[in-house]
Design an enzyme around this catalytic site. Structure first.
Site, PDB file in Angstrom:
ATOM      1  N   ILE A 111       0.756  -0.986  -0.014  1.00 52.22           N
ATOM      2  CA  ILE A 111      -0.129   0.284   0.098  1.00 52.22           C
ATOM      3  C   ILE A 111       0.798   1.146   0.110  1.00 52.22           C
ATOM      4  O   ILE A 111       0.519   2.112  -0.761  1.00 52.22           O
ATOM      5  CB  ILE A 111      -0.884   0.089   1.230  1.00 52.22           C
ATOM      6  CG1 ILE A 111      -1.931  -1.215   0.961  1.00 52.22           C
ATOM      7  CG2 ILE A 111      -1.709   1.134   1.169  1.00 52.22           C
ATOM      8  CD1 ILE A 111      -2.914  -1.446   2.340  1.00 52.22           C
TER       9      ILE A 111
ATOM     10  N   ASP B  37      11.516   3.457   5.180  1.00 53.54           N
ATOM     11  CA  ASP B  37      11.207   1.995   5.342  1.00 53.54           C
ATOM     12  C   ASP B  37      12.277   1.396   6.292  1.00 53.54           C
ATOM     13  O   ASP B  37      13.626   1.886   6.027  1.00 53.54           O
ATOM     14  CB  ASP B  37      10.982   1.181   4.119  1.00 53.54           C
ATOM     15  CG  ASP B  37      10.598   0.019   4.126  1.00 53.54           C
ATOM     16  OD1 ASP B  37       9.476  -0.348   3.946  1.00 53.54           O
ATOM     17  OD2 ASP B  37      11.019  -1.088   4.529  1.00 53.54           O
TER      18      ASP B  37
ATOM     19  N   ASP C 234      12.950   3.410  10.881  1.00 50.85           N
ATOM     20  CA  ASP C 234      12.386   2.442  12.337  1.00 50.85           C
ATOM     21  C   ASP C 234      11.359   3.351  13.034  1.00 50.85           C
ATOM     22  O   ASP C 234      11.831   4.128  13.783  1.00 50.85           O
ATOM     23  CB  ASP C 234      13.529   2.079  12.919  1.00 50.85           C
ATOM     24  CG  ASP C 234      13.217   1.004  14.093  1.00 50.85           C
ATOM     25  OD1 ASP C 234      11.743   0.833  13.953  1.00 50.85           O
ATOM     26  OD2 ASP C 234      13.959   0.510  15.063  1.00 50.85           O
TER      27      ASP C 234
ATOM     28  N   ASN D  88       1.738   4.449   7.424  1.00 50.01           N
ATOM     29  CA  ASN D  88       1.247   3.148   6.885  1.00 50.01           C
ATOM     30  C   ASN D  88       1.918   1.910   7.489  1.00 50.01           C
ATOM     31  O   ASN D  88       1.602   0.852   7.357  1.00 50.01           O
ATOM     32  CB  ASN D  88       1.659   3.372   5.331  1.00 50.01           C
ATOM     33  CG  ASN D  88       1.432   1.987   4.560  1.00 50.01           C
ATOM     34  OD1 ASN D  88       0.256   1.497   4.288  1.00 50.01           O
ATOM     35  ND2 ASN D  88       2.560   1.370   4.224  1.00 50.01           N
TER      36      ASN D  88
ATOM     37  N   TYR E 181      -3.512  -8.214  16.718  1.00 48.74           N
ATOM     38  CA  TYR E 181      -3.483  -7.370  15.529  1.00 48.74           C
ATOM     39  C   TYR E 181      -4.711  -6.397  15.530  1.00 48.74           C
ATOM     40  O   TYR E 181      -4.782  -5.331  15.346  1.00 48.74           O
ATOM     41  CB  TYR E 181      -3.281  -8.057  14.096  1.00 48.74           C
ATOM     42  CG  TYR E 181      -3.587  -7.009  13.042  1.00 48.74           C
ATOM     43  CD1 TYR E 181      -2.548  -6.389  12.606  1.00 48.74           C
ATOM     44  CD2 TYR E 181      -4.719  -7.347  12.151  1.00 48.74           C
ATOM     45  CE1 TYR E 181      -2.571  -5.670  11.379  1.00 48.74           C
ATOM     46  CE2 TYR E 181      -4.787  -6.463  11.102  1.00 48.74           C
ATOM     47  CZ  TYR E 181      -3.778  -5.508  10.747  1.00 48.74           C
ATOM     48  OH  TYR E 181      -3.952  -4.779   9.595  1.00 48.74           O
TER      49      TYR E 181
ATOM     50  N   THR F 214      -1.635  -7.912  -1.092  1.00 48.30           N
ATOM     51  CA  THR F 214      -0.200  -7.688  -0.632  1.00 48.30           C
ATOM     52  C   THR F 214       0.330  -8.638   0.143  1.00 48.30           C
ATOM     53  O   THR F 214      -0.110  -9.805   0.408  1.00 48.30           O
ATOM     54  CB  THR F 214      -0.094  -6.234   0.164  1.00 48.30           C
ATOM     55  OG1 THR F 214      -0.700  -6.592   1.555  1.00 48.30           O
ATOM     56  CG2 THR F 214      -1.005  -5.099  -0.481  1.00 48.30           C
TER      57      THR F 214
END
Length: 297
Positions: A22, A41, A64, A91, A156, A191
């Protein structure tokens, strides 16, 4: 009369977890509309590959989200190289799944660190920058799992419930201050994170590009609740008015209780292994373990 959409042209947008899925799709969609985009990232090399693929001067930086210094440094570099921050897209997130009683503490801590504290850090660090100018937009990636507890993904779901709740509260605190907040709630997305998941009836699997377009739409015409696919909102509106037993029966009828609980673990093996190394500390420990193994051999 509908308001004119806000232009993306020239806006400075930082995206966490932007090297794949995404995040990368969102970077592409925003660059195509003239946005100045930076992707952060944990995997710097992959971020650089993604930035090259996205084009348009996209900036790739190591990030991070669990470390304040790393996140602050990321935003500092974005502003130094692209200009004042207009949009932060929180994200980055991971989704190890399995039965709650089988989940080890390390997995739970890692999910909370990334999915919860990563979002908190992003907002706490970005908001003062936006408040000084009296404008900005926070986009927090939650999930439809943040609106319902799904078996097979208890922790989650808890982290995404948190993202929904904190987004609502912060939006209320910022009301009238010129800063917008959007909470994006995708269903199952095609994904790596969504690999091996079952589809629920009546809620189709979507592509990362679908989520990216929904984010763009929320930036152009500010909106808080962003469901992807859009028609899935009907299920959650029903949940708000139906008695619990009726809603749970509906969820079973739609096979929502199987989405995570009946996932194909073999298909998810690669993702689950990567998610286990999804912080700088974990990646360093993994590298040290591999080095020790090489020496031993």
């Amino acid at each position: 009369m509908a308001k004119e959409p806000r232009s993306i042209q020239g806006r400075v947008i930082a995206i966490t977890g932007g090297a794949r899925g995404i995040g990368k799709a969102t970077a592409k969609a925003l660059v195509a509309r003239g946005g100045k985009v930076a992707i952060g990232d944990i995997d710097r090399e992959l971020a650089e590959q993604a930035a090259a693929e996205v084009g348009g001067g996209t900036l790739a930086l190591e990030l991070d989200v669990t470390a304040r210094d790393s996140f602050a440094g990321f935003l500092d570099q974005v502003e130094e190289r692209l200009g004042s921050l207009d949009v932060l897209v929180n994200n980055a997130g991971i989704m190890p799944i399995g039965r709650f009683v089988d989940e080890d503490d390390q997995t739970a801590h890692r999910m909370v660190d990334i999915n919860v504290h990563g979002v908190l850090l992003g907002m706490k660090l970005a908001l003062p920058r936006m408040q000084r100018r009296g404008s900005g937009h926070l986009v927090n990636l939650a999930s439809q799992a943040g609106k319902a507890g799904l078996p097979g993904g208890a922790t989650y779901c808890g982290t995404k419930h948190f993202v929904v709740g904190v987004s609502e509260a912060v939006r209320a605190e910022l009301r009238g201050g010129g800063i917008e907040v959007s909470c994006v709630m995708p269903g199952v997305v095609n994904t790596e994170l969504g690999s091996g998941l079952r589809e629920a009836r009546a809620i189709k699997k979507t592509e990362p590009e679908d989520v990216a377009e929904a984010i763009v739409a929320a930036l152009e015409r500010p909106k808080f609740d962003v469901y992807v696919p859009r028609e899935s909102v009907v299920v959650y509106k029903l949940g708000a008015i139906l008695p619990r037993r009726a809603y749970e029966a509906l969820a079973r009828l739609l096979k929502g209780d199987e989405v995570l609980a009946q996932a194909d673990q073999a298909a998810r093996a690669g993702y689950e292994q990567r998610a286990a190394r999804s912080t700088a500390a974990e990646a360093e420990r993994s590298a040290e373990a591999e080095a020790e193994k090489s020496v031993a051999n």
